[in-house]
Write a protein that holds these residues in place. Structure first.
Motif, PDB file in Angstrom:
ATOM      1  N   THR A  68       0.830  -1.210   0.000  1.00 51.53           N
ATOM      2  CA  THR A  68       0.000   0.000   0.000  1.00 51.53           C
ATOM      3  C   THR A  68       0.865   1.261   0.000  1.00 51.53           C
ATOM      4  N   ARG A  69       2.138   1.118  -0.293  1.00 49.16           N
ATOM      5  CA  ARG A  69       3.063   2.233  -0.141  1.00 49.16           C
ATOM      6  C   ARG A  69       2.852   3.368  -1.142  1.00 49.16           C
ATOM      7  N   CYS A  70       2.254   3.126  -2.284  1.00 47.11           N
ATOM      8  CA  CYS A  70       2.064   4.193  -3.277  1.00 47.11           C
ATOM      9  C   CYS A  70       0.936   5.154  -2.900  1.00 47.11           C
ATOM     10  N   GLU A  71      -0.031   4.675  -2.166  1.00 48.79           N
ATOM     11  CA  GLU A  71      -1.213   5.487  -1.836  1.00 48.79           C
ATOM     12  C   GLU A  71      -0.845   6.812  -1.156  1.00 48.79           C
ATOM     13  N   PRO A  72      -0.021   6.819  -0.095  1.00 48.14           N
ATOM     14  CA  PRO A  72       0.316   8.092   0.538  1.00 48.14           C
ATOM     15  C   PRO A  72       1.316   8.937  -0.257  1.00 48.14           C
ATOM     16  N   VAL A  73       1.967   8.364  -1.269  1.00 44.93           N
ATOM     17  CA  VAL A  73       2.931   9.110  -2.075  1.00 44.93           C
ATOM     18  C   VAL A  73       2.227  10.095  -3.016  1.00 44.93           C
ATOM     19  N   CYS A  74       1.007   9.792  -3.394  1.00 49.19           N
ATOM     20  CA  CYS A  74       0.263  10.634  -4.339  1.00 49.19           C
ATOM     21  C   CYS A  74      -0.165  11.935  -3.652  1.00 49.19           C
ATOM     22  N   PRO A  75       0.348  13.087  -4.091  1.00 45.95           N
ATOM     23  CA  PRO A  75       0.013  14.349  -3.426  1.00 45.95           C
ATOM     24  C   PRO A  75      -1.438  14.782  -3.622  1.00 45.95           C
ATOM     25  N   SER A  76      -2.086  14.279  -4.662  1.00 51.32           N
ATOM     26  CA  SER A  76      -3.470  14.678  -4.908  1.00 51.32           C
ATOM     27  C   SER A  76      -4.489  13.661  -4.398  1.00 51.32           C
ATOM     28  N   GLY A  77      -4.028  12.550  -3.837  1.00 52.16           N
ATOM     29  CA  GLY A  77      -4.938  11.540  -3.301  1.00 52.16           C
ATOM     30  C   GLY A  77      -5.689  10.768  -4.368  1.00 52.16           C
ATOM     31  N   ALA A  78      -5.106  10.634  -5.549  1.00 53.70           N
ATOM     32  CA  ALA A  78      -5.795   9.984  -6.665  1.00 53.70           C
ATOM     33  C   ALA A  78      -5.704   8.456  -6.638  1.00 53.70           C
ATOM     34  N   ILE A  79      -4.799   7.904  -5.846  1.00 53.92           N
ATOM     35  CA  ILE A  79      -4.587   6.454  -5.834  1.00 53.92           C
ATOM     36  C   ILE A  79      -5.374   5.803  -4.707  1.00 53.92           C
ATOM     37  N   THR A  80      -6.098   4.754  -5.053  1.00 54.71           N
ATOM     38  CA  THR A  80      -6.774   3.935  -4.039  1.00 54.71           C
ATOM     39  C   THR A  80      -6.459   2.467  -4.313  1.00 54.71           C
ATOM     40  N   LEU A  81      -6.461   1.702  -3.241  1.00 55.18           N
ATOM     41  CA  LEU A  81      -6.216   0.271  -3.326  1.00 55.18           C
ATOM     42  C   LEU A  81      -7.396  -0.471  -2.710  1.00 55.18           C
ATOM     43  N   PRO A  82      -7.558  -1.749  -3.056  1.00 55.19           N
ATOM     44  CA  PRO A  82      -8.641  -2.532  -2.450  1.00 55.19           C
ATOM     45  C   PRO A  82      -8.429  -2.700  -0.944  1.00 55.19           C
ATOM     46  N   ASP A  83      -9.435  -3.208  -0.268  1.00 52.34           N
ATOM     47  CA  ASP A  83      -9.353  -3.492   1.164  1.00 52.34           C
ATOM     48  C   ASP A  83      -8.393  -4.667   1.374  1.00 52.34           C
ATOM     49  N   PRO A  84      -7.291  -4.452   2.092  1.00 48.81           N
ATOM     50  CA  PRO A  84      -6.310  -5.532   2.279  1.00 48.81           C
ATOM     51  C   PRO A  84      -6.878  -6.769   2.965  1.00 48.81           C
ATOM     52  N   HIS A  85      -7.858  -6.600   3.831  1.00 46.40           N
ATOM     53  CA  HIS A  85      -8.432  -7.748   4.541  1.00 46.40           C
ATOM     54  C   HIS A  85      -9.061  -8.753   3.587  1.00 46.40           C
ATOM     55  N   GLU A  86      -9.535  -8.281   2.448  1.00 43.52           N
ATOM     56  CA  GLU A  86     -10.164  -9.177   1.475  1.00 43.52           C
ATOM     57  C   GLU A  86      -9.139  -9.997   0.685  1.00 43.52           C
ATOM     58  N   PHE A  87      -7.858  -9.631   0.793  1.00 43.04           N
ATOM     59  CA  PHE A  87      -6.831 -10.292   0.000  1.00 43.04           C
ATOM     60  C   PHE A  87      -5.824 -11.087   0.815  1.00 43.04           C
ATOM     61  N   GLU A  88      -5.933 -11.042   2.129  1.00 44.13           N
ATOM     62  CA  GLU A  88      -4.999 -11.782   2.974  1.00 44.13           C
ATOM     63  C   GLU A  88      -5.089 -13.287   2.765  1.00 44.13           C
ATOM     64  N   CYS A  89      -6.221 -13.771   2.275  1.00 48.00           N
ATOM     65  CA  CYS A  89      -6.377 -15.195   2.028  1.00 48.00           C
ATOM     66  C   CYS A  89      -5.501 -15.704   0.881  1.00 48.00           C
ATOM     67  N   PHE A  90      -4.949 -14.782   0.077  1.00 53.36           N
ATOM     68  CA  PHE A  90      -4.095 -15.161  -1.044  1.00 53.36           C
ATOM     69  C   PHE A  90      -2.610 -15.185  -0.693  1.00 53.36           C
ATOM     70  N   VAL A  91      -2.282 -14.842   0.555  1.00 53.48           N
ATOM     71  CA  VAL A  91      -0.886 -14.686   0.950  1.00 53.48           C
ATOM     72  C   VAL A  91      -0.561 -15.563   2.160  1.00 53.48           C
ATOM     73  N   GLU A  92       0.631 -16.157   2.111  1.00 51.65           N
ATOM     74  CA  GLU A  92       1.154 -16.924   3.236  1.00 51.65           C
ATOM     75  C   GLU A  92       2.477 -16.259   3.639  1.00 51.65           C
ATOM     76  N   TYR A  93       2.675 -16.080   4.914  1.00 56.03           N
ATOM     77  CA  TYR A  93       3.908 -15.454   5.413  1.00 56.03           C
ATOM     78  C   TYR A  93       4.907 -16.538   5.767  1.00 56.03           C
ATOM     79  N   VAL A  94       6.118 -16.399   5.247  1.00 56.58           N
ATOM     80  CA  VAL A  94       7.173 -17.392   5.479  1.00 56.58           C
ATOM     81  C   VAL A  94       8.441 -16.665   5.950  1.00 56.58           C
ATOM     82  N   GLU A  95       9.288 -17.407   6.652  1.00 56.70           N
ATOM     83  CA  GLU A  95      10.543 -16.796   7.122  1.00 56.70           C
ATOM     84  C   GLU A  95      11.675 -17.096   6.173  1.00 56.70           C
TER      85      GLU A  95
END
Length: 95
Positions: A68-95
């Motif tokens: 989500t790092r690009c969202e706050p970089v936009c000075p005009s607030g034009a960038i939006t991303l989907p709700d991260p909670h809806e996509f956590e099911c696609f990711v597994e965290y590994v060490e």
């Protein structure tokens, strides 16, 4: 911790959208995003005043899932991303 996708990247609709009404074409998003998700769009051909072209999501599947790092970089607030909670099911965290 690293993330591993549980399905092919092309099956995950995680990528930014740009509100063209808010985008000022500053290219801050393109300069910031290392994976190359953003690119300038096509300039308006009949514009009375020459303006910078609006940015576009040129390579949506280059976007890193849950980034989500690009969202706050936009000075005009034009960038939006989907709700991260809806996509956590696609990711597994590994060490």
């Amino acid at each position: 911790m690293k993330k591993r996708l549980l399905v092919p990247r092309e099956e995950i609709a995680w990528y930014p959208t740009i509100d063209e009404d808010l985008c000022n074409g500053c290219e801050a998003c393109a300069e910031f995003c290392r994976p190359g998700v953003f690119a300038p769009g096509v300039p308006e051909p009949d514009a009375a005043v020459v303006k910078r072209p609006k940015m576009q999501v040129a390579n949506p599947y280059n976007c890193l899932v849950l980034c989500t790092r690009c969202e706050p970089v936009c000075p005009s607030g034009a960038i939006t991303l989907p709700d991260p909670h809806e996509f956590e099911c696609f990711v597994e965290y590994v060490e």
